[in-house]
Structure formats: structure tokens, C-alpha cells
Design an enzyme around this catalytic site. Structure first.
Site, short mmCIF file in Angstrom:
data_model
loop_
_atom_site.label_atom_id
_atom_site.label_comp_id
_atom_site.label_asym_id
_atom_site.label_seq_id
_atom_site.Cartn_x
_atom_site.Cartn_y
_atom_site.Cartn_z
N ASP A 263 40.58 29.74 31.80
CA ASP A 263 39.55 28.66 32.22
C ASP A 263 38.19 29.16 32.20
O ASP A 263 37.31 28.30 32.47
CB ASP A 263 40.06 28.45 33.66
CG ASP A 263 41.50 28.05 33.88
OD1 ASP A 263 42.03 27.92 32.95
OD2 ASP A 263 41.90 27.80 34.91
N ASN B 65 39.80 38.46 58.78
CA ASN B 65 41.05 37.66 58.97
C ASN B 65 41.90 38.24 60.04
O ASN B 65 43.12 38.18 60.09
CB ASN B 65 41.78 37.61 57.66
CG ASN B 65 40.99 36.95 56.66
OD1 ASN B 65 40.22 36.24 56.77
ND2 ASN B 65 41.64 37.16 55.55
N SER C 193 38.01 35.12 52.78
CA SER C 193 37.48 35.56 51.37
C SER C 193 37.33 34.11 50.74
O SER C 193 36.31 34.16 49.85
CB SER C 193 38.70 36.44 50.46
OG SER C 193 38.91 37.71 51.06
N ASP D 152 34.26 42.44 43.92
CA ASP D 152 35.41 42.48 44.44
C ASP D 152 36.57 43.44 43.60
O ASP D 152 36.05 44.70 43.28
CB ASP D 152 36.12 40.99 44.28
CG ASP D 152 37.07 40.41 45.16
OD1 ASP D 152 38.20 41.05 45.19
OD2 ASP D 152 36.75 39.68 46.07
N ALA E 120 29.77 41.62 56.96
CA ALA E 120 29.27 40.38 57.42
C ALA E 120 28.47 40.17 58.59
O ALA E 120 27.73 39.26 58.86
CB ALA E 120 30.41 39.40 57.42
N HIS F 100 42.64 39.56 43.50
CA HIS F 100 41.86 38.80 44.60
C HIS F 100 40.31 38.44 43.93
O HIS F 100 39.94 37.57 44.29
CB HIS F 100 41.82 39.88 45.42
CG HIS F 100 40.85 39.48 46.86
ND1 HIS F 100 39.48 39.39 47.17
CD2 HIS F 100 41.33 38.50 48.11
CE1 HIS F 100 39.15 39.00 48.20
NE2 HIS F 100 40.37 38.54 48.84
#
Length: 408
Positions: free
Chosen positions: A163, A283, A356, A154, A299, A186
Site C-alpha cells: 500500500d 487506554n 493510538s 512506534d 501526552a 502497531h
């Protein structure tokens, strides 16, 4: 987030970008599809050097570090030894000459790749946006992806994000002259969904909270990049033993267009190394207007799982692409609307919608399955993903096998 402007890419000798049009489809470089036989690859290199006068580098030249185009300033071509593909920086006229020369090379343009047009949600602290964790029953799964290497290709990753303190993280950047640092956001968001844990309020947003994270930067800080960067990242993940490879990126595909051979070669190489690859369906659709776009590249490749997005009502996301082309099926669906996850500091979190996000969910669930079945092949894990998916009363061309579910 609209894809940024990225113009026609110049050749390997230069490695700079100049703008020729808004959101172009191709970089201006070309792939030569070779026979993967090692003897044929050596012959191809000889022809590129002797017949066409090109300076050739190969991925075999990079022993201890991943291929880096910024170190290829004097090369006209880069041969991906494992894939039987050569990237060449030549004028269109010479590419046509090579194609028509009788050498047998299939010549195809290199794609410009974009982060899908994800939809930001106004309320960045919408902790109800962890609905996907609940609907996929991640919290009921005894698995965390412990010991499983998950690669997210990415825009990079915020390695200092609180985190992820104490997590196993391996990073590499394939974007010339850019570090792994995620100045886009992203990549950190998708990595959080696939491999994160809980936010500062204690709300769980990540799936494979025990996985070893491999963050590969293949998209620039502007959210776009060259196809060769993705191929380098795919080979890197496979050769490093990653069991799951997640790609929330893509290029648009026209109706009737077939899948990309270079990507398919890379996905097959990854499978041969034990790596399952998942990617975003894209999208581009506007379903409320009866507008549907085909599953995006990569994909749409047969060896890559295409992931669609669903919303909290278990309906197809407004934007989620559809299986229109014969080679571009939708394999499975996952939460992809109003998804809360990590974001580079100081923002820390953001809520987004897009395939995504759903792709990262499936990547995380695949990691849980690899923990459950540590000796399984990618084909076995794919079969299990399909088997345990929750059937939805929706067309297969929109959601494939249904909603991806965590293993018990």
C-alpha cells in the site's frame, strides 16, 4: 494486546534487559535534568567525569547518524545536548548521592514506555471500520499532506507493504540491535492511519496520503522500550524538519503526578524547530465500571497535544483516559474504536481500537493543515486544529475541543 514483560534495564555499558517484575515503571537508569545553557552543560559533563568518575558520551558525538545506544557500550552517561538532560547508568545509591550532593541536578528515574493496551477487533477485514475517514471529512478535504514530513515514533514500519509503494519514506531505529522492521505491527497500523491511502479493496483508511513518512523505531518488537529511545526519536524528527510528530505510546501516570520534564524539554525543542507533537491519552480507563485513569505520559506534557478516542456513535471510547491531573489535559478527540489500517505482511490489514489510533488521525489532519498553511508555526496549527474541531456534547475533560476535522 497486553504490554509485554520488560524488566529493570541494566546500564549503558551492557544494554541488555533482565526481568525483575511484570510491566515495571522504570528502567533502573536515571535522568539528570540540567540547565540548558551550553556553559552549564559543559560544567555538568565535567562534574560527571571528574567528581563522579563516569564515562560520558553526548548526542553531539553523533554527527551523521542518530544517537544509537548500542554504540555506547563503554559509556556510563549520555548527555542530550539539545535538551539539557543526561541519562546515567548508576546504582540507586549513587543516584541518591548525586541528588543530595548540592550540584543542583534534579534526578528522576527513566521510564519504561509501552504501546497502549489496544483492543483487537475480531473482523480484520471490516471495511466499515474506515468510518473515521468519513466522520472527519478527510475525503472532502482538498489537502493530502503533500510535501509535509510526518514522523511516527512506534514499533517500526513494514517498508515493503504494497500500500506504500512509491511513497517517500525515511526510517531510523533507536532500539539497540533492532532494525526498522516492524515485527510487532502497531507502528505499521498507526503509520497507515496517519499517512496511508487506500486498501486493496479501494477503501480509504489513511489521512495524509501525500505526506513524506518518517518512521522512527523507538519501541522494541515486543512493544516496549526505554524513555531515552523516545527522546532520541523526538530530537531526530525535529532536526530533520518533520512538521508533525506522532507518538502512540506512553507510561501510566498516578493521580496527582506532574508531567515529565525530560519529555517536556524534548517537545519544546521540537516546537522550536517547527514540529507539532501529538500523543495518546492512554487506554487505562474502564468507563462502564466508572474507572478513570489520568492522561498518560508524555501526552500530559503542556507542549504535547493529548488525544482521546471516540467511537462511531461519537461517544468516548470505553478505555479512553480522562483529564484528572492539572497538567494532564485532553486537548482533542478523534476516531479510535474499530479502526481499519495497514498491518505488516502477510496479514496486510488489521482493525484495532485505542487512543493510538485516534492520535494517528490527529497527526494526519495536522499534516493537512501544514500543507494548507505551509509557513505556519506549531502554535498556529494547534490553534487551527482546535478552531475547526467539531463540538461534541461531552465533557472537555474527556474530549477537549471535540472531534478533530480535516481542513477545507
Amino acid at each position: 494486546m497486553q504490554p509485554p514483560k520488560l524488566g529493570r534495564q541494566t546500564f549503558l555499558k551492557d544494554n541488555t534487559l533482565s526481568v525483575a517484575s511484570d510491566n515495571p515503571r522504570y528502567t533502573g537508569r536515571y535522568f539528570l535534568i540540567l540547565d540548558k545553557n551550553s556553559k552549564e552543560i559543559l560544567e555538568a559533563i565535567r562534574q560527571l567525569e571528574k567528581r563522579w568518575g563516569l564515562s560520558v558520551a553526548t548526542t553531539a558525538d553523533f554527527i551523521s547518524t542518530p544517537p544509537d545506544e548500542s554504540r555506547l557500550k563503554d559509556a556510563d552517561a549520555l548527555v542530550f545536548n539539545e535538551l539539557g538532560v543526561a541519562l546515567v547508568g548508576v546504582e540507586e545509591e549513587k543516584a541518591i548521592q548525586i541528588k543530595l550532593s548540592g550540584t543542583g541536578f534534579l534526578v528522576v528515574p527513566e521510564k519504561v514506555v509501552y504501546i497502549p493496551d489496544d483492543v483487537p477487533v475480531d473482523n480484520d477485514n471490516n471495511h466499515g471500520a474506515t468510518w473515521g475517514i468519513h466522520i472527519t471529512e478527510v475525503l472532502q478535504s482538498p489537502y493530502t499532506g503533500a510535501g509535509v514530513k510526518v514522523a511516527v515514533l512506534d514499533t517500526g514500519f513494514d517498508t515493503g507493504h504494497p500500500d506504500f509503494e512509491g511513497r517517500e519514506i525515511t526510517v531510523a531505529s533507536f532500539v539497540p540491535d533492532e532494525t526498522i522492521d516492524d515485527h510487532h505491527g502497531h507502528g505499521t497500523h498507526c503509520t497507515g492511519i496517519a499517512c496511508g491511502a487506500a486498501d486493496e479493496q479501494g477503501d480509504r483508511y489513511g489521512v495524509a496520503s501525500g505526506a513524506h513518512i518518517y518512521a522512527g523505531k523507538v519501541m522494541s518488537n515486543l512493544g516496549s522500550g526505554a524513555q531515552s529511545w523516545i527522546l532520541n526519536g523526538m530530537a531526530w524528527a525535529a532536526k530533520n524538519g518533520c512538521k508533525v510528530l506522532s507518538m502512540s505510546l506512553g507510561s501510566p501516570v498516578s493521580e496527582g503526578e506532574s508531567y515529565d520534564i525530560a519529555y517536556e524539554r524534548a517537545a519544546r525543542f521540537a516546537r522550536s524547530k517547527g514540529t507539532l507533537t501529538v500523543a495518546a491519552a492512554g487506554n487505562g480507563s474502564r468507563r462502564s465500571k466508572n474507572m478513570f485513569e489520568p492522561v498518560a505520559s508524555p501526552a500530559d506534557c503542556p507542549s504535547i497535544l493529548a488525544v482521546a478516542a471516540i467511537d462511531p456513535e461519537l461517544q468516548v471510547g470505553e478505555f479512553s483516559n480522562r483529564a484528572i491531573n492539572p497538567s494532564g489535559l485532553v486537548d482533542i478527540a478523534a476516531p479510535g474504536v474499530d479502526i481499519h489500517s495497514s498491518w505488516p505482511m502477510p496479514a496486510r490489514y488489521r482493525t484495532l481500537s485505542g487512543t493510538s489510533m485516534s492520535t494517528a488521525y490527529v497527526a494526519g489532519i495536522a499534516a493537512l493543515l501544514f500543507e494548507k498553511y505551509p509557513d505556519a508555526t506549531p502554535a498556529v496549527i494547534e490553534t487551527e486544529l482546535r478552531k475547526i474541531a467539531r463540538s461534541l456534547p461531552l465533557p472537555a475533560e474527556d474530549v477537549g475541543e471535540g472531534l478533530s476535522m480535516a481542513p477545507k
